[in-house]
Write a protein that holds these residues in place. Structure first.
Motif, PDB file in Angstrom:
ATOM      1  N   LEU A   1      -3.710   7.359   0.664  1.00 33.89           N
ATOM      2  CA  LEU A   1      -3.323   5.960   0.817  1.00 33.89           C
ATOM      3  C   LEU A   1      -3.913   5.216  -0.372  1.00 33.89           C
ATOM      4  O   LEU A   1      -5.126   5.275  -0.612  1.00 33.89           O
TER       5      LEU A   1
ATOM      6  N   THR B   1       5.606   3.279   2.155  1.00 40.10           N
ATOM      7  CA  THR B   1       4.758   2.133   1.849  1.00 40.10           C
ATOM      8  C   THR B   1       4.513   1.309   3.106  1.00 40.10           C
ATOM      9  O   THR B   1       5.298   1.340   4.050  1.00 40.10           O
TER      10      THR B   1
ATOM     11  N   PRO C   1      -4.174  -6.399  -5.927  1.00 41.78           N
ATOM     12  CA  PRO C   1      -4.550  -6.806  -4.571  1.00 41.78           C
ATOM     13  C   PRO C   1      -4.480  -8.320  -4.399  1.00 41.78           C
ATOM     14  O   PRO C   1      -4.631  -9.066  -5.359  1.00 41.78           O
TER      15      PRO C   1
ATOM     16  N   TYR D   1       0.865  -1.175   0.000  1.00 37.88           N
ATOM     17  CA  TYR D   1       0.000   0.000   0.000  1.00 37.88           C
ATOM     18  C   TYR D   1       0.900   1.222   0.000  1.00 37.88           C
ATOM     19  O   TYR D   1       1.930   1.243   0.687  1.00 37.88           O
TER      20      TYR D   1
ATOM     21  N   ALA E   1      -4.327   1.609  -2.620  1.00 37.01           N
ATOM     22  CA  ALA E   1      -4.299   0.142  -2.582  1.00 37.01           C
ATOM     23  C   ALA E   1      -3.339  -0.390  -3.646  1.00 37.01           C
ATOM     24  O   ALA E   1      -3.031   0.302  -4.619  1.00 37.01           O
TER      25      ALA E   1
END
Length: 115
Positions: A93, A64, A99, A53, A95
């Protein structure tokens, strides 16, 4: 009174690819300490792979948070120096762009000191 500001983010379920999870418009002079000391991160359903992230200041990467497996000991923060913020700055922030298929219910609590 506390001289700390806490920015809390909860991702229910799984984040979308590259999703902006937080966008905070700074209203006070404040500092994130090096290594984000005092901040806390948690994953309700642990990641099966490594995911990163990204923390940004005014669209520039400043650090990060890496989830490298199921245990809290495998959450690695890359934030080597303190970062100062002034009113008008924007903290974001982001993603991961890929993912993890398992990771879900993720919490981020960032602690900043008023300066």
């Amino acid at each position: 009174e506390s001289d700390l500001i806490r920015l809390a983010v909860f991702v229910e379920g799984q984040p979308l690819s590259g999703e902006t999870l937080m966008q905070y418009a700074v209203v006070d002079d404040m500092t994130f300490p090096s290594n984000l000391i005092g901040s806390s991160f948690y994953q309700g359903t642990p990641t099966a792979s490594n995911v990163q992230y990204t923390l940004m200041q005014n669209n520039a990467v400043i650090g990060t948070i890496n989830f490298n497996g199921p245990s809290p000991e495998n959450i690695v923060v890359s934030f080597s120096t303190a970062v100062n913020f002034v009113p008008g700055d924007v903290i974001s922030l982001i993603a991961p762009f890929a993912p993890d298929a398992a990771q879900a219910n993720i919490s981020f609590t960032f602690v900043a000191e008023l300066t």
